[in-house]
Design an enzyme around this catalytic site. Structure first.
Site, PDB file in Angstrom:
ATOM      1  N   SER A  15       0.515  -1.621   0.077  1.00 41.10           N
ATOM      2  CA  SER A  15       0.056  -0.001  -0.323  1.00 41.10           C
ATOM      3  C   SER A  15       0.731   1.469  -0.254  1.00 41.10           C
ATOM      4  O   SER A  15       0.504   2.612  -0.602  1.00 41.10           O
ATOM      5  CB  SER A  15      -0.810   0.416   0.836  1.00 41.10           C
ATOM      6  OG  SER A  15      -1.409  -1.290   1.068  1.00 41.10           O
ATOM      7  N   GLY A  16       1.924   1.517   0.307  1.00 40.71           N
ATOM      8  CA  GLY A  16       2.467   2.142   1.026  1.00 40.71           C
ATOM      9  C   GLY A  16       3.706   2.756  -0.203  1.00 40.71           C
ATOM     10  O   GLY A  16       3.322   4.136  -0.963  1.00 40.71           O
ATOM     11  N   GLU A  35       8.678  -5.979  -7.031  1.00 39.93           N
ATOM     12  CA  GLU A  35       7.795  -6.809  -5.973  1.00 39.93           C
ATOM     13  C   GLU A  35       8.229  -8.147  -6.023  1.00 39.93           C
ATOM     14  O   GLU A  35       7.802  -8.802  -6.983  1.00 39.93           O
ATOM     15  CB  GLU A  35       5.987  -6.647  -6.427  1.00 39.93           C
ATOM     16  CG  GLU A  35       5.964  -7.075  -5.112  1.00 39.93           C
ATOM     17  CD  GLU A  35       6.364  -6.992  -3.633  1.00 39.93           C
ATOM     18  OE1 GLU A  35       6.126  -8.105  -3.091  1.00 39.93           O
ATOM     19  OE2 GLU A  35       6.196  -5.815  -2.972  1.00 39.93           O
ATOM     20  N   CYS A  43      -0.985  -6.349   3.072  1.00 44.24           N
ATOM     21  CA  CYS A  43      -2.927  -5.964   3.436  1.00 44.24           C
ATOM     22  C   CYS A  43      -3.466  -6.722   2.387  1.00 44.24           C
ATOM     23  O   CYS A  43      -4.474  -6.963   2.866  1.00 44.24           O
ATOM     24  CB  CYS A  43      -2.884  -4.405   3.569  1.00 44.24           C
ATOM     25  SG  CYS A  43      -4.646  -3.583   4.312  1.00 44.24           S
ATOM     26  N   CYS A  48      -4.723  -7.189   6.146  1.00 45.19           N
ATOM     27  CA  CYS A  48      -6.274  -6.940   7.010  1.00 45.19           C
ATOM     28  C   CYS A  48      -7.116  -7.330   5.899  1.00 45.19           C
ATOM     29  O   CYS A  48      -8.438  -7.816   6.122  1.00 45.19           O
ATOM     30  CB  CYS A  48      -6.540  -5.790   7.050  1.00 45.19           C
ATOM     31  SG  CYS A  48      -5.234  -4.632   5.518  1.00 45.19           S
ATOM     32  N   LYS A  51      -8.375 -11.207   6.344  1.00 47.46           N
ATOM     33  CA  LYS A  51      -9.067 -11.332   7.503  1.00 47.46           C
ATOM     34  C   LYS A  51     -10.260 -11.152   7.268  1.00 47.46           C
ATOM     35  O   LYS A  51     -10.947 -12.017   8.188  1.00 47.46           O
ATOM     36  CB  LYS A  51      -8.187 -11.021   8.216  1.00 47.46           C
ATOM     37  CG  LYS A  51      -8.140 -11.643   9.438  1.00 47.46           C
ATOM     38  CD  LYS A  51      -6.935 -10.150  10.589  1.00 47.46           C
ATOM     39  CE  LYS A  51      -7.308  -9.140  10.412  1.00 47.46           C
ATOM     40  NZ  LYS A  51      -6.371  -8.189  11.220  1.00 47.46           N
ATOM     41  N   ALA A 115      14.350  -7.468  -5.547  1.00 45.33           N
ATOM     42  CA  ALA A 115      15.369  -6.463  -5.595  1.00 45.33           C
ATOM     43  C   ALA A 115      16.605  -6.176  -4.611  1.00 45.33           C
ATOM     44  O   ALA A 115      15.466  -5.901  -3.074  1.00 45.33           O
ATOM     45  CB  ALA A 115      14.908  -5.302  -5.625  1.00 45.33           C
ATOM     46  N   TYR A 178      -3.399  -8.503  18.179  1.00 48.85           N
ATOM     47  CA  TYR A 178      -4.498  -8.270  17.645  1.00 48.85           C
ATOM     48  C   TYR A 178      -4.518  -9.451  16.392  1.00 48.85           C
ATOM     49  O   TYR A 178      -5.613  -9.637  16.078  1.00 48.85           O
ATOM     50  CB  TYR A 178      -4.617  -6.806  17.004  1.00 48.85           C
ATOM     51  CG  TYR A 178      -3.323  -6.677  16.397  1.00 48.85           C
ATOM     52  CD1 TYR A 178      -4.521  -7.215  14.898  1.00 48.85           C
ATOM     53  CD2 TYR A 178      -2.277  -6.286  16.086  1.00 48.85           C
ATOM     54  CE1 TYR A 178      -3.250  -6.248  13.002  1.00 48.85           C
ATOM     55  CE2 TYR A 178      -1.528  -6.361  14.564  1.00 48.85           C
ATOM     56  CZ  TYR A 178      -2.111  -6.066  13.861  1.00 48.85           C
ATOM     57  OH  TYR A 178      -1.157  -6.052  12.748  1.00 48.85           O
ATOM     58  N   ILE A 179      -3.607  -9.593  15.833  1.00 50.12           N
ATOM     59  CA  ILE A 179      -3.852 -10.969  14.821  1.00 50.12           C
ATOM     60  C   ILE A 179      -3.791 -12.436  15.763  1.00 50.12           C
ATOM     61  O   ILE A 179      -4.572 -13.072  14.904  1.00 50.12           O
ATOM     62  CB  ILE A 179      -2.204 -10.873  13.869  1.00 50.12           C
ATOM     63  CG1 ILE A 179      -1.965  -9.947  13.671  1.00 50.12           C
ATOM     64  CG2 ILE A 179      -1.848 -12.342  13.545  1.00 50.12           C
ATOM     65  CD1 ILE A 179      -0.727  -9.336  13.025  1.00 50.12           C
ATOM     66  N   GLU A 182      -7.530 -11.549  16.331  1.00 48.49           N
ATOM     67  CA  GLU A 182      -8.775 -11.956  15.061  1.00 48.49           C
ATOM     68  C   GLU A 182      -8.672 -13.746  15.115  1.00 48.49           C
ATOM     69  O   GLU A 182      -9.987 -13.632  15.100  1.00 48.49           O
ATOM     70  CB  GLU A 182      -8.561 -11.298  14.784  1.00 48.49           C
ATOM     71  CG  GLU A 182      -8.208  -9.504  14.708  1.00 48.49           C
ATOM     72  CD  GLU A 182      -7.536  -8.043  13.932  1.00 48.49           C
ATOM     73  OE1 GLU A 182      -8.102  -7.462  14.674  1.00 48.49           O
ATOM     74  OE2 GLU A 182      -6.845  -9.249  12.994  1.00 48.49           O
ATOM     75  N   ARG A 199       3.819 -15.630  25.602  1.00 51.58           N
ATOM     76  CA  ARG A 199       4.477 -15.707  26.921  1.00 51.58           C
ATOM     77  C   ARG A 199       4.435 -14.398  27.921  1.00 51.58           C
ATOM     78  O   ARG A 199       5.312 -14.379  29.251  1.00 51.58           O
ATOM     79  CB  ARG A 199       6.576 -15.506  26.491  1.00 51.58           C
ATOM     80  CG  ARG A 199       6.932 -16.062  25.786  1.00 51.58           C
ATOM     81  CD  ARG A 199       8.220 -15.349  25.371  1.00 51.58           C
ATOM     82  NE  ARG A 199       8.366 -16.361  24.275  1.00 51.58           N
ATOM     83  CZ  ARG A 199       9.890 -17.212  24.444  1.00 51.58           C
ATOM     84  NH1 ARG A 199      10.064 -17.851  25.818  1.00 51.58           N
ATOM     85  NH2 ARG A 199       9.630 -18.131  23.785  1.00 51.58           N
ATOM     86  N   ARG A 205      -1.913  -5.876  24.985  1.00 47.10           N
ATOM     87  CA  ARG A 205      -0.524  -4.599  25.755  1.00 47.10           C
ATOM     88  C   ARG A 205      -1.075  -3.711  24.789  1.00 47.10           C
ATOM     89  O   ARG A 205      -0.864  -3.291  23.744  1.00 47.10           O
ATOM     90  CB  ARG A 205       0.590  -5.648  25.795  1.00 47.10           C
ATOM     91  CG  ARG A 205       0.546  -5.807  26.786  1.00 47.10           C
ATOM     92  CD  ARG A 205       2.153  -6.948  27.367  1.00 47.10           C
ATOM     93  NE  ARG A 205       2.686  -7.316  28.325  1.00 47.10           N
ATOM     94  CZ  ARG A 205       2.724  -7.326  29.472  1.00 47.10           C
ATOM     95  NH1 ARG A 205       2.189  -5.892  30.095  1.00 47.10           N
ATOM     96  NH2 ARG A 205       2.729  -8.038  30.421  1.00 47.10           N
ATOM     97  N   THR A 312      -1.957  -0.251   7.780  1.00 46.59           N
ATOM     98  CA  THR A 312      -1.940   0.332   6.525  1.00 46.59           C
ATOM     99  C   THR A 312      -1.891   1.811   5.870  1.00 46.59           C
ATOM    100  O   THR A 312      -1.943   2.289   4.957  1.00 46.59           O
ATOM    101  CB  THR A 312      -3.107  -0.452   5.909  1.00 46.59           C
ATOM    102  OG1 THR A 312      -2.780  -1.803   6.207  1.00 46.59           O
ATOM    103  CG2 THR A 312      -3.130  -0.364   4.570  1.00 46.59           C
ATOM    104  N   HIS A 437     -30.854   8.308  18.541  1.00 41.33           N
ATOM    105  CA  HIS A 437     -31.533   6.585  19.740  1.00 41.33           C
ATOM    106  C   HIS A 437     -33.026   5.680  18.409  1.00 41.33           C
ATOM    107  O   HIS A 437     -33.677   7.018  18.051  1.00 41.33           O
ATOM    108  CB  HIS A 437     -32.109   7.399  20.717  1.00 41.33           C
ATOM    109  CG  HIS A 437     -33.072   6.241  21.808  1.00 41.33           C
ATOM    110  ND1 HIS A 437     -32.586   5.414  22.279  1.00 41.33           N
ATOM    111  CD2 HIS A 437     -34.764   6.019  21.971  1.00 41.33           C
ATOM    112  CE1 HIS A 437     -33.562   4.813  22.852  1.00 41.33           C
ATOM    113  NE2 HIS A 437     -34.520   5.023  21.913  1.00 41.33           N
ATOM    114  N   GLU A 442     -25.102   6.302  20.806  1.00 38.58           N
ATOM    115  CA  GLU A 442     -25.547   7.225  21.808  1.00 38.58           C
ATOM    116  C   GLU A 442     -24.853   7.199  23.118  1.00 38.58           C
ATOM    117  O   GLU A 442     -24.979   8.952  23.726  1.00 38.58           O
ATOM    118  CB  GLU A 442     -26.995   7.214  21.946  1.00 38.58           C
ATOM    119  CG  GLU A 442     -28.133   6.021  22.133  1.00 38.58           C
ATOM    120  CD  GLU A 442     -28.819   5.824  22.556  1.00 38.58           C
ATOM    121  OE1 GLU A 442     -29.847   7.100  22.563  1.00 38.58           O
ATOM    122  OE2 GLU A 442     -29.909   4.468  22.091  1.00 38.58           O
TER     123      GLU A 442
END
Length: 451
Positions: A15-16, A35, A43, A48, A51, A115, A178-179, A182, A199, A205, A312, A437, A442
């Site tokens: 992405s970057g 690449e 991603c 992401c 997933k 590369a 998080y991985i 999930e 561990r 965290r 990402t 509501h 809310e």
């Protein structure tokens, strides 16, 4: 710039890297990208996006259990892992093609091979060809870490989990980030027996502990087992192809797959940055300044490879800032304040800004406001799971420093909340906003002091 083959050579088409390439070309630069894997990066290809599709599928399994209370009756329903896996794979291929089409539409040269850096203004392709560039951008991302232990060759990571031949019945997951959380939620909702080992002494965290403690309680109630301070020390392949996973505490757990989600490390090994005088950081990251520049004037880096914030949207912002600064004559820097983050667990957890612990560690005088409620959607479930929202507020200025939520649809709510926190709105601004509501959102404008 005609003294070089290209004005910009980008190593890594995630992405970057793709964003930087496209913007640089728009500023008139001659750009090439290399690449070694698939176009799109972590991603799109192995992170992401696929997933999140699994998250949707597993959440639907949960909702199916509640259909009777909604008045629906289904017969003959069954789950086909192969159908889901193949759909996810086809959508990844669609997105990869979209990325390729973007590069081609902008006239960006593509090299589908590895590369490495051969010098300050030179890259070397795996085929042996050397190419010169006025600027080189490192955007190779990060790669899963697999700890050393006997039998670790049987482990899979988040890279391989999308290609499983069959849905495993027993899953051991090492990690507490998080991985790990999930994929634990995904496999649990799809019917697998999930055991998590770590561990660490707790999950997630860096996230607000009020939320992580609630998520731990909920996931345990859903049948996920946790072993803290008890990592994997060995794994043995059995005659039937299953695994016997040995833990530090002595327990051995039978599993069909062993998923290691123990963190990600910048993918800089063998990249040749020493040929440009660049020394990597302790985690293998490429050190950069606020303009994404390394100590070598012709080499920059963006995204996970810098090990700043491995998200990402951050990589995309950094890629654009780099291209605008170097080729657009419009210097930009990325703000890392108030970056929203989400854990797509079940239920999902989302937050932006300072946690309570972070605010107190900074010595700030704060006030805490909370809402503990049962979401209306959960009324159809036999599980009694409550949502929890929390505001961390500066006690003097009343500015909202952080918002943290756990419950259904919190990721969709958080983006708008992040705007409010980024804008520096106060608790009074939240209170003055009319409630919508009935909705879970809310609760954000109806909170009372936790004191």
């Amino acid at each position: 710039m005609t003294d070089y083959d290209y004005d910009l050579f980008v190593i890594g088409a995630g992405s970057g890297g793709v964003r930087a390439s496209r913007i640089a070309e728009g500023h008139g630069a001659r750009v090439a990208v290399a690449e070694e894997h698939r176009i799109g990066g972590t991603c799109v290809i192995r992170g992401c996006v696929p997933k999140k599709l699994l998250v949707y599928a597993s959440a639907f399994a949960e909702e199916l259990q509640d259909t009777a209370r909604l008045g629906w009756t289904f017969g003959g329903m069954r789950f086909d892992w192969t159908a889901l896996r193949d759909f996810v794979s086809s959508d990844v291929a669609r997105l990869e093609k979209a990325y390729i089409d973007t590069l081609d539409a902008h006239g960006i040269a593509r090299f589908q091979e590895r590369a490495t850096v051969a010098g300050p203004n030179k890259v070397r392709l795996a085929s042996g060809r050397e190419i010169s560039a006025r600027y080189i951008l490192i955007a190779v991302g990060a790669w899963p870490v697999v700890p050393e232990f006997p039998g670790n060759q049987w482990a899979i990571t988040s890279n391989e989990v999308f290609h499983l031949e069959t849905l495993p019945e027993r899953v051991v997951i090492q990690g507490a980030g998080y991985i790990a959380m999930e994929f634990a939620s995904i496999f649990n909702a799809l019917g697998a027996k999930v055991t998590m080992v770590s561990r660490s002494d707790r999950i997630l965290r860096g996230y607000d502990e009020s939320l992580t403690e609630r998520l731990l309680k909920i996931t345990r109630a859903r049948g996920i087992d946790f072993h803290f301070h008890d990592p994997i020390v060995r794994a043995d392949r059995q005659d039937d192809g299953s695994l016997l996973v040995g833990l530090e505490g002595g327990e051995r757990i039978a599993a069909d797959i062993m998923l290691v989600a123990a963190g990600r490390r910048p993918k800089t090994k063998g990249l040749g940055l020493e040929n440009a005088g660049i020394t990597l950081g302790d985690a293998g990251e490429v050190p950069v300044d606020r303009h994404n520049a390394t100590c070598c004037p012709s080499i920059y880096a963006v995204g996970d490879v810098t090990n700043r914030i491995q998200l990402t949207p951050v990589a995309i912002r950094e890629g654009q800032a780099f291209a605008d600064t170097v080729f657009g004559r419009a210097p930009r820097v990325v703000s890392y304040d108030h970056v929203p983050n989400v854990v797509f667990s079940q239920p999902p957890l989302a937050g932006v800004g300072l946690t309570e612990a972070q605010a107190r560690a900074q010595g700030l005088k704060i006030a805490i406001f909370t809402s503990d409620f049962r979401p209306m959607k959960n009324m159809f479930s036999t599980r009694v799971e409550r949502g929890f929202y929390k505001l961390v507020v500066d006690a003097d200025s009343e500015r909202v420093l952080g918002v943290h939520m756990i419950g259904p649809d919190t990721p969709e709510i958080l983006q708008a909340v992040a705007i409010a926190v980024k804008a520096g709105l106060t608790k009074a601004d939240f209170d003055a906003t009319m409630a919508l509501h009935p909705s879970m959102a809310e609760e954000l404008v109806l909170m009372h002091s936790a004191a």
